[in-house]
Design a protein around this motif. Structure first.
Motif, short mmCIF file in Angstrom:
data_model
loop_
_atom_site.label_atom_id
_atom_site.label_comp_id
_atom_site.label_asym_id
_atom_site.label_seq_id
_atom_site.Cartn_x
_atom_site.Cartn_y
_atom_site.Cartn_z
N ALA A 219 0.83 -1.21 0.00
CA ALA A 219 0.00 0.00 0.00
C ALA A 219 0.86 1.25 0.00
O ALA A 219 1.93 1.29 0.61
N VAL A 220 0.37 2.26 -0.70
CA VAL A 220 0.88 3.62 -0.57
C VAL A 220 -0.29 4.45 -0.04
O VAL A 220 -1.36 4.48 -0.66
N ILE A 221 -0.10 5.08 1.11
CA ILE A 221 -1.16 5.86 1.74
C ILE A 221 -0.68 7.29 1.91
O ILE A 221 0.37 7.53 2.53
N VAL A 222 -1.44 8.21 1.36
CA VAL A 222 -1.10 9.63 1.41
C VAL A 222 -2.19 10.37 2.18
O VAL A 222 -3.39 10.18 1.92
N THR A 223 -1.78 11.20 3.12
CA THR A 223 -2.73 12.02 3.87
C THR A 223 -2.32 13.49 3.83
O THR A 223 -1.20 13.82 3.43
N ALA A 224 -3.24 14.35 4.25
CA ALA A 224 -2.98 15.79 4.37
C ALA A 224 -2.97 16.15 5.85
O ALA A 224 -3.82 15.69 6.62
N GLN A 225 -2.04 16.98 6.24
CA GLN A 225 -1.92 17.32 7.66
C GLN A 225 -3.19 17.93 8.23
O GLN A 225 -3.64 17.55 9.33
N CYS A 226 -3.79 18.88 7.52
CA CYS A 226 -4.94 19.62 8.04
C CYS A 226 -6.24 19.07 7.47
O CYS A 226 -6.98 19.77 6.76
N ASP A 227 -6.50 17.83 7.78
CA ASP A 227 -7.62 17.09 7.21
C ASP A 227 -8.27 16.26 8.31
O ASP A 227 -7.56 15.53 9.02
N PRO A 228 -9.58 16.34 8.48
CA PRO A 228 -10.22 15.48 9.49
C PRO A 228 -9.92 13.99 9.28
O PRO A 228 -9.89 13.23 10.24
N LEU A 229 -9.67 13.57 8.05
CA LEU A 229 -9.43 12.16 7.77
C LEU A 229 -7.97 11.74 7.96
O LEU A 229 -7.65 10.57 7.76
N ARG A 230 -7.11 12.67 8.34
CA ARG A 230 -5.68 12.36 8.42
C ARG A 230 -5.40 11.13 9.28
O ARG A 230 -4.66 10.22 8.88
N ASP A 231 -5.96 11.08 10.47
CA ASP A 231 -5.63 9.99 11.40
C ASP A 231 -6.16 8.65 10.93
O ASP A 231 -5.62 7.60 11.30
N GLU A 232 -7.22 8.65 10.12
CA GLU A 232 -7.72 7.38 9.59
C GLU A 232 -6.67 6.74 8.68
O GLU A 232 -6.39 5.54 8.77
N GLY A 233 -6.09 7.53 7.78
CA GLY A 233 -5.06 7.00 6.91
C GLY A 233 -3.83 6.58 7.67
O GLY A 233 -3.23 5.53 7.39
#
Length: 288
Positions: A219-233
């Motif tokens: 898997a490659v998982i990319v998140t954004a710092q200022c995103d409510p979904l960040r911690d899910e990823g």
């Protein structure tokens, strides 16, 4: 009122950040076509890069299962095809609330089956699954389908700021609940459009983060710092590692949810697409 709102929302959110015709220029060809779906033919676009094509990627667009489509994610798929050297299929899967869960899952499964058959006939390297936000949810479900024998086994799962845990709470949900593009309130609204039966909130086809993760593809998982979904990823990346799955995790500082859609003027968007495209190229070459 709801119908009027959805019509305007979808029109606005299916607008690309960069002209589709210009995005297509670096590619050999972009083909508009229909792929078989459980409710009939689905509109789709197939993006073909120059040179030898190796591998094929099913890209599932975000938009909370409610909006976005072939135009909003055209440029994203152009860049992924060019960097990865793979064919990329973008299907226009059915949207909620007119078509609630599991319509999007069923369409995604049908599109992947079609693409896998096409890839086996024309290209080496197998197939990969990719998506952003709601599309990341669908891509994760398809990767789990592959392990369970319900569909093709992807060479890689590429998940951009995915939603994975349904109603489970994470700290970033509250930290970035308001004022950061995607709000906690809008997340609840999107969920209510897609999940219209209470029992489906815990369905494994909606909450892939709660399932057995053993044996999943890299898997490659990319998140954004200022995103409510960040911690899910971030949590999913950690859970995959604990299950023995190879994971590349990247969180882009200062970025907001959906930053990929604004790649034309956001360096993080271009960087995230390069990261994913190179990972796909490496995975397909390893399988060829």
């Amino acid at each position: 009122m709801q119908e009027h709102f959805l019509r305007h929302l979808r029109k606005a959110m299916d607008t690309p950040s960069f002209p589709c015709a210009l995005s297509s220029l670096p590619l050999r060809r972009v083909i508009s076509l229909f792929v078989p779906g459980p409710a009939g033919p689905m509109p789709a676009r197939l993006f073909l890069p120059h040179g030898r094509v190796r591998g094929a990627v099913l890209y599932l667009h975000g938009g909370g299962f409610v909006h976005c489509g072939l135009n909003s994610h055209h440029g994203i798929c152009c860049r992924l095809a060019r960097v990865s050297g793979a064919a990329v299929l973008l299907p226009d899967y059915r949207l909620a609330p007119e078509h609630p869960f599991p319509a999007a899952v069923e369409d995604a499964r049908a599109a992947l089956a079609w693409l896998a058959a096409l890839s086996a006939r024309y290209w080496d390297g197998g197939v990969g699954v990719a998506g952003d936000s709601a599309g990341g949810n669908l891509a994760a479900v398809l990767a789990q389908d592959g392990v369970a024998g319900r569909g093709p086994m992807p060479a890689l799962q590429l998940l951009y700021y995915p939603t994975l845990y349904g109603r489970q709470e994470f700290p970033s949900h509250q930290t970035y609940a308001r004022g950061y593009f995607l709000s906690r309130r809008s997340m609840a609204w999107y969920g209510a459009q897609y999940i219209q039966d209470e029992q489906h909130w815990d369905d494994p086809r909606f909450v892939p983060g709660m399932n057995d993760l053993t044996g999943l593809p890299p898997a490659v998982i990319v998140t954004a710092q200022c995103d409510p979904l960040r911690d899910e990823g971030a949590f999913y990346a950690q859970a995959l590692r604990h299950a023995g799955v190879r994971v590349l995790y990247r969180c882009y500082p200062g970025a907001l949810h959906a930053f990929l859609n604004f790649y034309a003027f956001m360096p993080h968007g271009k960087a995230a697409l390069r990261l994913g495209g190179r990972a796909l190229r490496k995975a397909f070459h390893a399988q060829a």
